[in-house]
Scaffold this motif. Structure first.
Motif, PDB file in Angstrom:
ATOM      1  N   ARG A 274       0.979  -1.169  -0.126  1.00  0.00           N
ATOM      2  CA  ARG A 274       0.047  -0.003  -0.041  1.00  0.00           C
ATOM      3  C   ARG A 274       0.846   1.444   0.047  1.00  0.00           C
ATOM      4  O   ARG A 274       0.392   2.265  -0.518  1.00  0.00           O
ATOM      5  N   GLU A 275       2.061   1.224   0.726  1.00  0.00           N
ATOM      6  CA  GLU A 275       2.823   2.613   0.618  1.00  0.00           C
ATOM      7  C   GLU A 275       3.385   2.763  -0.983  1.00  0.00           C
ATOM      8  O   GLU A 275       3.590   3.809  -0.984  1.00  0.00           O
ATOM      9  N   ALA A 276       3.771   1.572  -1.265  1.00  0.00           N
ATOM     10  CA  ALA A 276       4.370   1.692  -2.959  1.00  0.00           C
ATOM     11  C   ALA A 276       3.323   2.367  -3.443  1.00  0.00           C
ATOM     12  O   ALA A 276       3.578   3.238  -4.582  1.00  0.00           O
ATOM     13  N   LEU A 277       2.174   1.673  -3.424  1.00  0.00           N
ATOM     14  CA  LEU A 277       0.962   2.684  -4.100  1.00  0.00           C
ATOM     15  C   LEU A 277       0.627   4.031  -3.982  1.00  0.00           C
ATOM     16  O   LEU A 277       0.480   4.610  -4.906  1.00  0.00           O
ATOM     17  N   ARG A 278       0.555   4.392  -2.596  1.00  0.00           N
ATOM     18  CA  ARG A 278       0.633   5.569  -2.331  1.00  0.00           C
ATOM     19  C   ARG A 278       1.378   6.619  -2.980  1.00  0.00           C
ATOM     20  O   ARG A 278       1.298   7.697  -3.472  1.00  0.00           O
ATOM     21  N   HIS A 279       2.806   6.088  -3.027  1.00  0.00           N
ATOM     22  CA  HIS A 279       3.873   6.963  -3.509  1.00  0.00           C
ATOM     23  C   HIS A 279       3.671   6.893  -5.080  1.00  0.00           C
ATOM     24  O   HIS A 279       3.855   8.146  -5.691  1.00  0.00           O
ATOM     25  N   ALA A 280       3.262   5.896  -5.710  1.00  0.00           N
ATOM     26  CA  ALA A 280       3.156   5.890  -7.092  1.00  0.00           C
ATOM     27  C   ALA A 280       1.895   6.868  -7.433  1.00  0.00           C
ATOM     28  O   ALA A 280       2.005   7.476  -8.412  1.00  0.00           O
ATOM     29  N   LEU A 281       0.797   7.014  -6.503  1.00  0.00           N
ATOM     30  CA  LEU A 281      -0.138   7.853  -7.075  1.00  0.00           C
ATOM     31  C   LEU A 281       0.161   9.342  -6.694  1.00  0.00           C
ATOM     32  O   LEU A 281      -0.366  10.501  -7.563  1.00  0.00           O
ATOM     33  N   THR A 282       0.574   9.649  -5.339  1.00  0.00           N
ATOM     34  CA  THR A 282       0.783  10.914  -4.928  1.00  0.00           C
ATOM     35  C   THR A 282       2.101  11.696  -5.375  1.00  0.00           C
ATOM     36  O   THR A 282       1.951  13.006  -5.565  1.00  0.00           O
ATOM     37  N   VAL A 283       3.015  11.038  -5.717  1.00  0.00           N
ATOM     38  CA  VAL A 283       4.478  11.505  -6.110  1.00  0.00           C
ATOM     39  C   VAL A 283       4.758  11.131  -7.686  1.00  0.00           C
ATOM     40  O   VAL A 283       4.922  12.453  -8.440  1.00  0.00           O
ATOM     41  N   GLU A 284       4.405  10.018  -8.114  1.00  0.00           N
ATOM     42  CA  GLU A 284       4.566  10.057  -9.581  1.00  0.00           C
ATOM     43  C   GLU A 284       3.345  10.170 -10.503  1.00  0.00           C
ATOM     44  O   GLU A 284       3.558  10.050 -11.657  1.00  0.00           O
ATOM     45  N   ASP A 285       2.078  10.400  -9.861  1.00  0.00           N
ATOM     46  CA  ASP A 285       0.881  10.717 -10.556  1.00  0.00           C
ATOM     47  C   ASP A 285       0.552   9.220 -11.714  1.00  0.00           C
ATOM     48  O   ASP A 285      -0.143   9.765 -12.564  1.00  0.00           O
ATOM     49  N   GLU A 286       0.903   8.231 -10.899  1.00  0.00           N
ATOM     50  CA  GLU A 286       0.465   7.180 -11.848  1.00  0.00           C
ATOM     51  C   GLU A 286      -0.967   6.857 -11.925  1.00  0.00           C
ATOM     52  O   GLU A 286      -1.634   7.036 -10.632  1.00  0.00           O
ATOM     53  N   ARG A 287      -1.705   6.622 -12.820  1.00  0.00           N
ATOM     54  CA  ARG A 287      -3.038   6.320 -12.831  1.00  0.00           C
ATOM     55  C   ARG A 287      -3.397   5.040 -13.622  1.00  0.00           C
ATOM     56  O   ARG A 287      -4.410   4.469 -13.620  1.00  0.00           O
ATOM     57  N   LYS A 288      -2.445   4.167 -14.323  1.00  0.00           N
ATOM     58  CA  LYS A 288      -2.735   3.134 -15.026  1.00  0.00           C
ATOM     59  C   LYS A 288      -2.393   2.139 -14.050  1.00  0.00           C
ATOM     60  O   LYS A 288      -1.272   1.717 -13.830  1.00  0.00           O
ATOM     61  N   ILE A 289      -3.377   1.251 -13.974  1.00  0.00           N
ATOM     62  CA  ILE A 289      -3.167  -0.010 -12.950  1.00  0.00           C
ATOM     63  C   ILE A 289      -2.271  -0.918 -13.528  1.00  0.00           C
ATOM     64  O   ILE A 289      -1.322  -1.301 -12.766  1.00  0.00           O
TER      65      ILE A 289
END
Length: 214
Positions: free
Chosen positions: A155-170
């Motif tokens: 979950r923390e790796a996912l949070r970083h991807a969403l909030t820092v990297e702006d990743e949206r593609k599953i």
């Protein structure tokens, strides 16, 4: 390798993703549209609940509109309707805070009324066989990354991807960590059919009858 059964699979929370904007349906809550006199969400709950150790709805806005289902509701913590990954993160955060003994979560789009009864067991079997932490479903040669298995440990790796990297593609995010695919036949009914547009509701009624559940 022996596939996990309902009795041997790890404890798994079921997440019903209902946080989309439903633009193609004309707005509103797609899961609250009806098939055969019951909401799509009710059909999903009926199929998923026996496979899981509790259910959670991910939805934004007033949670009271889901009060009839008696399930907890968690909204996105990432703003501006960041898509399904934000809903998955919301589910993993809720799970970590409220069910510390449960390490796995399965996500299901809340507008897929025909999900298979062996969904959770087969997703666990797929990730175990592949030796990877994630799994998603496929049917008819297409993958459906929204319907998948997620460990709380990421979950923390996912949070970083969403909030820092702006990743949206599953699928781009899951590919980083390793994702297995569990395949289902798409005939006579694709178990991952989802109702995106008004005309899909009529098709869902037809498929409901075809399955013999009318």
């Amino acid at each position: 390798m022996t596939e996990p059964s309902e009795n041997t699979r790890p404890a798994t929370l079921g997440l019903l993703l209902a946080g989309g904007l439903a633009r193609r349906m004309g707005g509103g809550d797609k899961p609250l549209r009806t098939i055969a006199g019951r909401t799509i969400l009710a059909h999903v709950i009926e199929r998923l609940a026996p496979q899981c150790d509790g259910l959670l709805i991910n939805a934004n806005g007033d949670p009271a509109r889901f009060a009839d289902y008696g399930l907890p509701v968690a909204g996105d913590s990432v703003p501006d309707f960041a898509g399904p990954l934000a809903g998955i993160l919301a589910g993993l955060d809720w799970l970590a805070q409220n069910r510390p003994g449960v390490d796995w979560m399965v996500s299901v789009a809340a507008d897929t009324p025909f999900i298979p009864h062996d969904l959770v067991a087969r997703l666990h079997a797929a990730r175990l066989a592949a030796g990877v932490p994630l799994a998603c479903v496929a049917s008819g040669g297409w993958t459906h990354p929204v319907i998948g298995l997620w460990p709380v440990s990421l979950r923390e790796a996912l949070r970083h991807a969403l909030t820092v990297e702006d990743e949206r593609k599953i699928d781009r995010w899951t590919a980083r960590h390793g994702v297995a695919s569990a395949e289902w036949a798409a005939e006579p009914v694709d178990p991952f059919f989802n109702a995106n547009r008004p005309e899909d509701l009529a098709e869902a009624e037809r498929l409901h009858v075809l399955l013999g559940t009318a």
